[in-house]
Design a protein around this motif. Structure first.
Motif, PDB file in Angstrom:
ATOM      1  N   ILE A   1      41.499  35.239  29.690  1.00 63.97           N
ATOM      2  CA  ILE A   1      40.367  34.309  29.674  1.00 63.97           C
ATOM      3  C   ILE A   1      39.079  35.012  30.087  1.00 63.97           C
ATOM      4  O   ILE A   1      38.106  35.029  29.352  1.00 63.97           O
ATOM      5  N   CYS A   2      39.067  35.598  31.287  1.00 64.42           N
ATOM      6  CA  CYS A   2      37.785  36.113  31.809  1.00 64.42           C
ATOM      7  C   CYS A   2      37.720  37.632  31.829  1.00 64.42           C
ATOM      8  O   CYS A   2      36.702  38.186  32.243  1.00 64.42           O
ATOM      9  N   LYS A   3      38.781  38.301  31.404  1.00 69.15           N
ATOM     10  CA  LYS A   3      38.823  39.769  31.302  1.00 69.15           C
ATOM     11  C   LYS A   3      38.845  40.481  32.660  1.00 69.15           C
ATOM     12  O   LYS A   3      38.623  41.702  32.722  1.00 69.15           O
ATOM     13  N   ALA A   4      39.096  39.752  33.724  1.00 63.37           N
ATOM     14  CA  ALA A   4      39.257  40.418  35.029  1.00 63.37           C
ATOM     15  C   ALA A   4      40.513  41.278  34.967  1.00 63.37           C
ATOM     16  O   ALA A   4      41.468  40.954  34.256  1.00 63.37           O
ATOM     17  N   LYS A   5      40.523  42.381  35.722  1.00 67.64           N
ATOM     18  CA  LYS A   5      41.658  43.294  35.646  1.00 67.64           C
ATOM     19  C   LYS A   5      42.826  42.813  36.514  1.00 67.64           C
ATOM     20  O   LYS A   5      42.686  41.915  37.336  1.00 67.64           O
ATOM     21  N   ARG A   6      43.972  43.476  36.327  1.00 64.97           N
ATOM     22  CA  ARG A   6      45.220  43.064  36.987  1.00 64.97           C
ATOM     23  C   ARG A   6      45.078  42.891  38.502  1.00 64.97           C
ATOM     24  O   ARG A   6      45.666  41.987  39.083  1.00 64.97           O
ATOM     25  N   ASP A   7      44.265  43.774  39.124  1.00 64.62           N
ATOM     26  CA  ASP A   7      44.186  43.700  40.589  1.00 64.62           C
ATOM     27  C   ASP A   7      43.474  42.451  41.103  1.00 64.62           C
ATOM     28  O   ASP A   7      43.420  42.218  42.307  1.00 64.62           O
ATOM     29  N   ARG A   8      42.956  41.609  40.196  1.00 62.89           N
ATOM     30  CA  ARG A   8      42.324  40.356  40.630  1.00 62.89           C
ATOM     31  C   ARG A   8      43.311  39.205  40.633  1.00 62.89           C
ATOM     32  O   ARG A   8      42.950  38.083  40.967  1.00 62.89           O
ATOM     33  N   PHE A   9      44.559  39.466  40.241  1.00 66.47           N
ATOM     34  CA  PHE A   9      45.571  38.409  40.245  1.00 66.47           C
ATOM     35  C   PHE A   9      46.253  38.338  41.597  1.00 66.47           C
ATOM     36  O   PHE A   9      46.496  39.360  42.243  1.00 66.47           O
ATOM     37  N   GLU A  10      46.557  37.105  42.025  1.00 65.28           N
ATOM     38  CA  GLU A  10      47.333  36.922  43.248  1.00 65.28           C
ATOM     39  C   GLU A  10      48.584  36.123  42.904  1.00 65.28           C
ATOM     40  O   GLU A  10      48.607  35.355  41.945  1.00 65.28           O
TER      41      GLU A  10
ATOM     42  N   SER B   1      38.056  46.058  49.836  1.00 60.65           N
ATOM     43  CA  SER B   1      37.209  45.050  50.487  1.00 60.65           C
ATOM     44  C   SER B   1      36.094  44.561  49.564  1.00 60.65           C
ATOM     45  O   SER B   1      35.501  43.507  49.804  1.00 60.65           O
ATOM     46  N   ASP B   2      35.823  45.290  48.490  1.00 61.34           N
ATOM     47  CA  ASP B   2      34.809  44.844  47.515  1.00 61.34           C
ATOM     48  C   ASP B   2      35.426  44.061  46.354  1.00 61.34           C
ATOM     49  O   ASP B   2      34.698  43.581  45.481  1.00 61.34           O
ATOM     50  N   LEU B   3      36.737  43.933  46.338  1.00 57.76           N
ATOM     51  CA  LEU B   3      37.424  43.367  45.168  1.00 57.76           C
ATOM     52  C   LEU B   3      36.863  41.995  44.763  1.00 57.76           C
ATOM     53  O   LEU B   3      36.699  41.707  43.580  1.00 57.76           O
ATOM     54  N   ASP B   4      36.556  41.165  45.750  1.00 58.56           N
ATOM     55  CA  ASP B   4      36.059  39.811  45.440  1.00 58.56           C
ATOM     56  C   ASP B   4      34.670  39.813  44.824  1.00 58.56           C
ATOM     57  O   ASP B   4      34.247  38.814  44.247  1.00 58.56           O
ATOM     58  N   ILE B   5      33.929  40.931  44.937  1.00 55.75           N
ATOM     59  CA  ILE B   5      32.569  40.967  44.358  1.00 55.75           C
ATOM     60  C   ILE B   5      32.490  41.885  43.149  1.00 55.75           C
ATOM     61  O   ILE B   5      31.402  42.223  42.694  1.00 55.75           O
TER      62      ILE B   5
ATOM     63  N   ARG C   1      40.658  35.334  52.186  1.00 48.85           N
ATOM     64  CA  ARG C   1      41.487  35.911  51.122  1.00 48.85           C
ATOM     65  C   ARG C   1      42.925  35.492  51.330  1.00 48.85           C
ATOM     66  O   ARG C   1      43.446  35.578  52.424  1.00 48.85           O
ATOM     67  N   SER C   2      43.550  35.065  50.283  1.00 51.22           N
ATOM     68  CA  SER C   2      44.937  34.644  50.444  1.00 51.22           C
ATOM     69  C   SER C   2      45.866  35.857  50.449  1.00 51.22           C
ATOM     70  O   SER C   2      46.988  35.774  50.901  1.00 51.22           O
ATOM     71  N   GLY C   3      45.393  36.995  49.965  1.00 53.58           N
ATOM     72  CA  GLY C   3      46.185  38.217  50.013  1.00 53.58           C
ATOM     73  C   GLY C   3      47.287  38.222  48.988  1.00 53.58           C
ATOM     74  O   GLY C   3      47.453  37.262  48.235  1.00 53.58           O
ATOM     75  N   PRO C   4      48.042  39.292  48.962  1.00 50.40           N
ATOM     76  CA  PRO C   4      49.039  39.438  47.912  1.00 50.40           C
ATOM     77  C   PRO C   4      50.293  38.586  48.144  1.00 50.40           C
ATOM     78  O   PRO C   4      51.069  38.376  47.231  1.00 50.40           O
TER      79      PRO C   4
ATOM     80  N   ARG D   1      47.998  34.018  39.599  1.00 50.30           N
ATOM     81  CA  ARG D   1      46.733  33.308  39.408  1.00 50.30           C
ATOM     82  C   ARG D   1      45.586  34.305  39.385  1.00 50.30           C
ATOM     83  O   ARG D   1      45.487  35.169  40.256  1.00 50.30           O
ATOM     84  N   CYS D   2      44.717  34.163  38.379  1.00 48.01           N
ATOM     85  CA  CYS D   2      43.503  34.988  38.325  1.00 48.01           C
ATOM     86  C   CYS D   2      42.515  34.417  39.342  1.00 48.01           C
ATOM     87  O   CYS D   2      42.139  33.244  39.260  1.00 48.01           O
ATOM     88  N   ARG D   3      42.093  35.242  40.293  1.00 43.07           N
ATOM     89  CA  ARG D   3      41.169  34.764  41.333  1.00 43.07           C
ATOM     90  C   ARG D   3      39.785  34.480  40.772  1.00 43.07           C
ATOM     91  O   ARG D   3      38.974  33.802  41.395  1.00 43.07           O
ATOM     92  N   VAL D   4      39.485  35.030  39.596  1.00 41.57           N
ATOM     93  CA  VAL D   4      38.153  34.837  39.026  1.00 41.57           C
ATOM     94  C   VAL D   4      38.058  33.492  38.309  1.00 41.57           C
ATOM     95  O   VAL D   4      37.142  32.722  38.556  1.00 41.57           O
ATOM     96  N   CYS D   5      39.018  33.206  37.434  1.00 34.40           N
ATOM     97  CA  CYS D   5      38.869  32.000  36.611  1.00 34.40           C
ATOM     98  C   CYS D   5      39.998  30.987  36.791  1.00 34.40           C
ATOM     99  O   CYS D   5      39.924  29.897  36.230  1.00 34.40           O
TER     100      CYS D   5
END
Lengths: 96, 170
Positions: B158-167, B66-70, B121-124, B139-143
């Motif tokens: 691009i933004c170095k977000a980890k795999r779990d931020r991809f949808e 639940s904190d993934l987006d922040i 959240r669009s979810g997985p 798609r990277c949810r961050v960038c």
């Protein structure tokens, strides 16, 4: 690290001021400094350091005034609310 | 809650790493070095507390899902940089701020309130494609980076977000 909750006494006691912040947040730090610089008496709570019922109570108090539930939130006299670091609005709410 | 202590060296190391990564991909750390180092320290405090870099200026609930987006960089950073020139905690700033054309200020919260978050959240699950694609698109949810491959990359290039931020995008 900051105390989870407490009170600061200042010379300006005209208003009941409740500060809700996060111990890790810089805008919260600046807002608290603005209250201290204005020499205002206020109660503070760092919601990230609270647990259980105390935390729930603080979260609900913030949401009543600020549905986004964001920090810092300052509630003045249970009448006005200042969200975010906004020194002008804060001074206005405190009548300074 | 226990007291988390973070060494100056750890703050400095992460500050340098984030600064390099930001510069390498078109982002900028806040040029107010004292302010920014304090935020980097807060990221490390949150890492010790929760196991991840929860946004220093948002109340994390300690549940990674639940904190993934922040988790920094948050899902809201790029939209806030576009609109306000600064992200919510002000760790990142826009070109305009860097060039002194715009002031850094505390901005409104873009993250939806808790009740609306689930539907936001669009979810997985992927949208139903109009036609079959040869590969899934992530798609990277961050960038917003898109990658057509069997699995999302481990780290967003691009933004170095980890795999779990991809949808799954397609």
């Amino acid at each position: 690290m900051a105390e989870a909750r407490g009170s600061v006494s200042g010379r300006n006691t005209d208003h009941q001021v409740a500060f809700y912040g996060l111990s890790t947040c810089m805008w919260c730090r600046k807002t608290r400094m603005a209250l201290e610089e204005a020499d205002v008496s206020f109660d503070f709570a760092y919601v990230d350091l609270l647990q259980g019922a105390e935390r729930e109570e603080a979260v609900n108090a913030v949401r009543r005034w600020n549905p986004a539930g964001s920090y810092p939130t300052v509630i003045v006299d249970d009448e006005k609310c200042v969200v975010g670091y906004n020194p002008d609005k804060l001074r206005g709410a405190l009548g300074l | 809650m226990s007291e988390e202590t973070v060494s100056k060296e750890a703050v400095e190391a992460l500050y340098r790493r984030l600064d390099e990564e930001a510069q390498g991909s078109g982002y900028h750390l806040n040029p107010d070095a004292e302010f920014t180092r304090a935020l980097v320290e807060s990221l490390l405090v949150n890492e010790a507390r929760y196991g991840y870099w929860a946004c220093p200026c948002r109340l994390a609930d300690g549940n990674k899902e639940s904190d993934l987006d922040i988790i920094c960089p948050c899902d809201y950073r790029d939209a806030d940089l576009n609109e306000w020139g600064v992200c919510f905690c002000a760790l990142y700033v826009s070109d305009e701020v860097l060039e002194g054309e715009r002031e850094v200020a505390s901005i409104p919260e873009r993250r939806p309130p808790v009740a609306e978050r689930a539907q936001h959240r669009s979810g997985p699950q992927a949208p139903t494609p109009a036609r079959e694609a040869p590969l899934p698109v992530w798609r990277c949810r961050v960038c917003g980076y898109l990658a057509a491959r069997e699995q999302p990359p481990g780290v967003c290039p691009i933004c170095k977000a980890k795999r779990d931020r991809f949808e799954r995008f397609w």
